[in-house]
Design a protein around this motif. Structure first.
Motif, PDB file in Angstrom:
ATOM      1  N   LYS A  20       4.658 -42.081   8.785  1.00  0.00           N
ATOM      2  CA  LYS A  20       5.580 -41.247   9.536  1.00  0.00           C
ATOM      3  C   LYS A  20       6.775 -42.036  10.078  1.00  0.00           C
ATOM      4  N   ALA A  21       7.936 -41.408   9.978  1.00  0.00           N
ATOM      5  CA  ALA A  21       9.143 -41.928  10.617  1.00  0.00           C
ATOM      6  C   ALA A  21       9.160 -41.471  12.068  1.00  0.00           C
ATOM      7  N   ILE A  22       9.385 -42.390  12.972  1.00  0.00           N
ATOM      8  CA  ILE A  22       9.515 -42.062  14.392  1.00  0.00           C
ATOM      9  C   ILE A  22      10.998 -42.127  14.744  1.00  0.00           C
ATOM     10  N   LEU A  23      11.537 -41.005  15.157  1.00  0.00           N
ATOM     11  CA  LEU A  23      12.982 -40.840  15.304  1.00  0.00           C
ATOM     12  C   LEU A  23      13.411 -40.895  16.763  1.00  0.00           C
ATOM     13  N   SER A  24      14.690 -41.168  16.981  1.00  0.00           N
ATOM     14  CA  SER A  24      15.258 -40.926  18.304  1.00  0.00           C
ATOM     15  C   SER A  24      15.465 -39.410  18.416  1.00  0.00           C
ATOM     16  N   PRO A  25      15.206 -38.790  19.564  1.00  0.00           N
ATOM     17  CA  PRO A  25      15.054 -39.411  20.885  1.00  0.00           C
ATOM     18  C   PRO A  25      13.616 -39.778  21.282  1.00  0.00           C
ATOM     19  N   THR A  26      12.636 -39.642  20.386  1.00  0.00           N
ATOM     20  CA  THR A  26      11.278 -40.064  20.739  1.00  0.00           C
ATOM     21  C   THR A  26      11.263 -41.548  21.093  1.00  0.00           C
ATOM     22  N   VAL A  27      11.996 -42.348  20.321  1.00  0.00           N
ATOM     23  CA  VAL A  27      12.231 -43.758  20.651  1.00  0.00           C
ATOM     24  C   VAL A  27      13.728 -43.924  20.887  1.00  0.00           C
ATOM     25  N   PRO A  28      14.148 -44.988  21.571  1.00  0.00           N
ATOM     26  CA  PRO A  28      15.576 -45.165  21.839  1.00  0.00           C
ATOM     27  C   PRO A  28      16.398 -45.243  20.551  1.00  0.00           C
TER      28      PRO A  28
ATOM     29  N   ARG B  87      20.329 -31.162  17.585  1.00  0.00           N
ATOM     30  CA  ARG B  87      19.202 -31.927  17.077  1.00  0.00           C
ATOM     31  C   ARG B  87      19.283 -32.040  15.553  1.00  0.00           C
ATOM     32  N   ALA B  88      19.689 -30.949  14.899  1.00  0.00           N
ATOM     33  CA  ALA B  88      19.811 -30.963  13.437  1.00  0.00           C
ATOM     34  C   ALA B  88      20.930 -31.895  12.978  1.00  0.00           C
ATOM     35  N   LYS B  89      22.025 -31.954  13.734  1.00  0.00           N
ATOM     36  CA  LYS B  89      23.158 -32.805  13.359  1.00  0.00           C
ATOM     37  C   LYS B  89      22.792 -34.278  13.341  1.00  0.00           C
ATOM     38  N   THR B  90      21.861 -34.667  14.186  1.00  0.00           N
ATOM     39  CA  THR B  90      21.448 -36.075  14.234  1.00  0.00           C
ATOM     40  C   THR B  90      20.219 -36.329  13.347  1.00  0.00           C
ATOM     41  N   ASN B  91      19.869 -35.349  12.523  1.00  0.00           N
ATOM     42  CA  ASN B  91      18.721 -35.453  11.608  1.00  0.00           C
ATOM     43  C   ASN B  91      17.429 -35.728  12.367  1.00  0.00           C
ATOM     44  N   ALA B  92      17.322 -35.124  13.560  1.00  0.00           N
ATOM     45  CA  ALA B  92      16.148 -35.344  14.405  1.00  0.00           C
ATOM     46  C   ALA B  92      15.386 -34.047  14.674  1.00  0.00           C
ATOM     47  N   LEU B  93      15.690 -33.005  13.916  1.00  0.00           N
ATOM     48  CA  LEU B  93      15.023 -31.719  14.124  1.00  0.00           C
ATOM     49  C   LEU B  93      13.562 -31.806  13.686  1.00  0.00           C
ATOM     50  N   ARG B  94      12.668 -31.434  14.576  1.00  0.00           N
ATOM     51  CA  ARG B  94      11.242 -31.517  14.278  1.00  0.00           C
ATOM     52  C   ARG B  94      10.776 -30.268  13.531  1.00  0.00           C
ATOM     53  N   THR B  95       9.943 -30.462  12.539  1.00  0.00           N
ATOM     54  CA  THR B  95       9.276 -29.374  11.831  1.00  0.00           C
ATOM     55  C   THR B  95       7.822 -29.775  11.593  1.00  0.00           C
ATOM     56  N   LEU B  96       6.968 -28.793  11.403  1.00  0.00           N
ATOM     57  CA  LEU B  96       5.557 -29.094  11.140  1.00  0.00           C
ATOM     58  C   LEU B  96       5.390 -29.564   9.697  1.00  0.00           C
ATOM     59  N   PRO B  97       4.705 -30.685   9.488  1.00  0.00           N
ATOM     60  CA  PRO B  97       4.533 -31.192   8.121  1.00  0.00           C
ATOM     61  C   PRO B  97       3.508 -30.369   7.355  1.00  0.00           C
TER      62      PRO B  97
END
Length: 386
Positions: free
Chosen positions: A347-355, A15-25
């Motif tokens: 907010k940026a909405i990232l994959s995999p939340t969206v395709p 998840r981190a490699k694709t820059n999609a790792l979620r963290t609390l803002p």
């Protein structure tokens, strides 16, 4: 304590490699273009004061529900709220759950039965997908807002179903990521003619559409054709929780078989009082004024993206949700960071939340946003993109 299992560590690394790792803002004092508080009810002082007056008038001073609603948690405020919801939304009954997620996993895991067929829009909310997966019915997605693809999918699958198979069609009145809407009137007519059960999630429509914010289903006057609606209180109502609204028989069934309702502690009296206060506020002049201000901001936002030449990258929407597609997690996060540095919470909405390839900035509009804020923010967006 034990280390995280290697398989789980690997999933985090991927998840981190694709820059999609979620963290609390971290909370920031920025101009709000990200929250679901479309009408500003979450910080409305009148609703806050009315909530406490309502609790005092009912003589309620305890903090918690003390148990599930079927044991000790069904305090008197629940009946006030559910009766109000039934009248407001023109249905026989309503049943309040602890959250929209709880509603959707409870409803969709319990209502469609083994041998039944569930057809859902491909962009349906994750909580509905989870509920369907927990159930025993066969499910099939159809192309987004495409009634012809729905018909084709039903035709393909109906022949393999049993004679007693019930068919459920599931959609949202306003989609949370695109902000667009299906042709609900056509869907309702199609389902009615074929005795299919239409279920509509109105999470992002209540408070925004319909007279006094009743939602898009009632605005279109098709409520008699809809089997069940899901309404949530954490968006335009500015509170927490959700409800299924429909027939008395449906509510009786959910009381007996929806596990996310049965096996959880009820909401505390203060939460129910807040929801009740927010709903009643919708029906007075101030609530109507805020709904009008939001609609004016939606119109202004759309006119501004036209003038700035940004229409081609925005998904067409007449709702409070406006999405600008910027492909790639790295790129969309970069633009969101620049807007944040400018003082705007977008907010940026990232994959995999969206395709993948459909990553986006999601702008949530509110009654309290000014036209100056909207115009300046969109000009900055253009500057950062081009």
């Amino acid at each position: 304590m034990p280390n995280l299992p290697k398989k789980l560590e690997q999933k985090l690394l991927e998840r981190a490699k694709t820059n999609a790792l979620r963290t609390l803002p971290e909370p920031k004092n920025q101009i709000d273009f990200s929250s679901n508080d479309y009408l500003g009810f979450g910080t409305n002082e009148d609703i806050y004061a009315n909530t406490f007056q309502y609790l005092l008038g009912k003589g309620i001073s305890h903090n918690g529900a003390t148990g599930s609603r079927l044991i000790s948690g069904n305090h008197s405020l629940y009946s006030d709220l559910e009766n109000y919801l039934a009248t407001f939304h023109q249905v026989e009954r309503a049943l309040v759950f602890n959250s929209g997620y709880d509603v959707n996993i409870g409803f969709f895991s319990a209502v469609p039965q083994r041998g039944d067929l569930v057809f859902y829009d491909e962009l349906i909310h994750a909580s509905i997908r989870d509920g369907i997966q927990m159930g025993h019915a066969k499910s099939c997605k159809f192309d987004h807002n495409d009634i012809e693809d729905l018909k084709a999918a039903i035709e393909r699958n109906q022949s393999t179903a049993g004679a007693d198979a019930d068919i459920y069609v599931v959609t949202e009145s306003v989609f949370s990521m695109d902000g667009d809407s299906p042709d609900l009137e056509a869907l309702a007519d199609y389902c009615s003619k074929n005795a299919y059960y239409l279920v509509v999630d109105e999470a992002h429509a209540v408070g925004v559409f319909g007279r006094k914010g009743t939602g898009l289903v009632q605005q279109l006057k098709i409520q008699e054709q809809v089997f069940a609606r899901i309404v949530t209180f954490g968006k335009a109502l500015g509170s927490h929780g959700a409800a299924v609204i429909g027939s008395g028989a449906l509510i009786d069934y959910l009381l007996n078989f929806a596990r996310s309702f049965i096996y959880t502690t009820g909401l505390p009296p203060h939460t129910i009082a807040t929801i009740f206060s927010a709903y009643t506020f919708l029906g007075i002049s101030n609530g109507l004024e805020q709904q009008k201000a939001l609609k004016e901001n939606i119109t202004y936002f759309n006119s501004k993206i036209e003038k700035l030449g940004l229409r081609s990258i925005f998904i067409s929407s007449n709702s409070a949700i406006q999405s600008c597609v910027i492909s790639g997690n790295d790129e969309v996060k970069s633009i969101a960071k620049r807007l944040s540095d400018d003082g705007f919470d977008v907010k940026a909405i990232l994959s995999p939340t969206v395709p993948e390839g459909k990553e986006r900035l999601r702008f949530c509009l509110h009654s309290f946003n000014t036209k100056e804020e909207i115009g300046f923010m969109l000009q900055l967006l253009k500057n950062h993109l081009y």
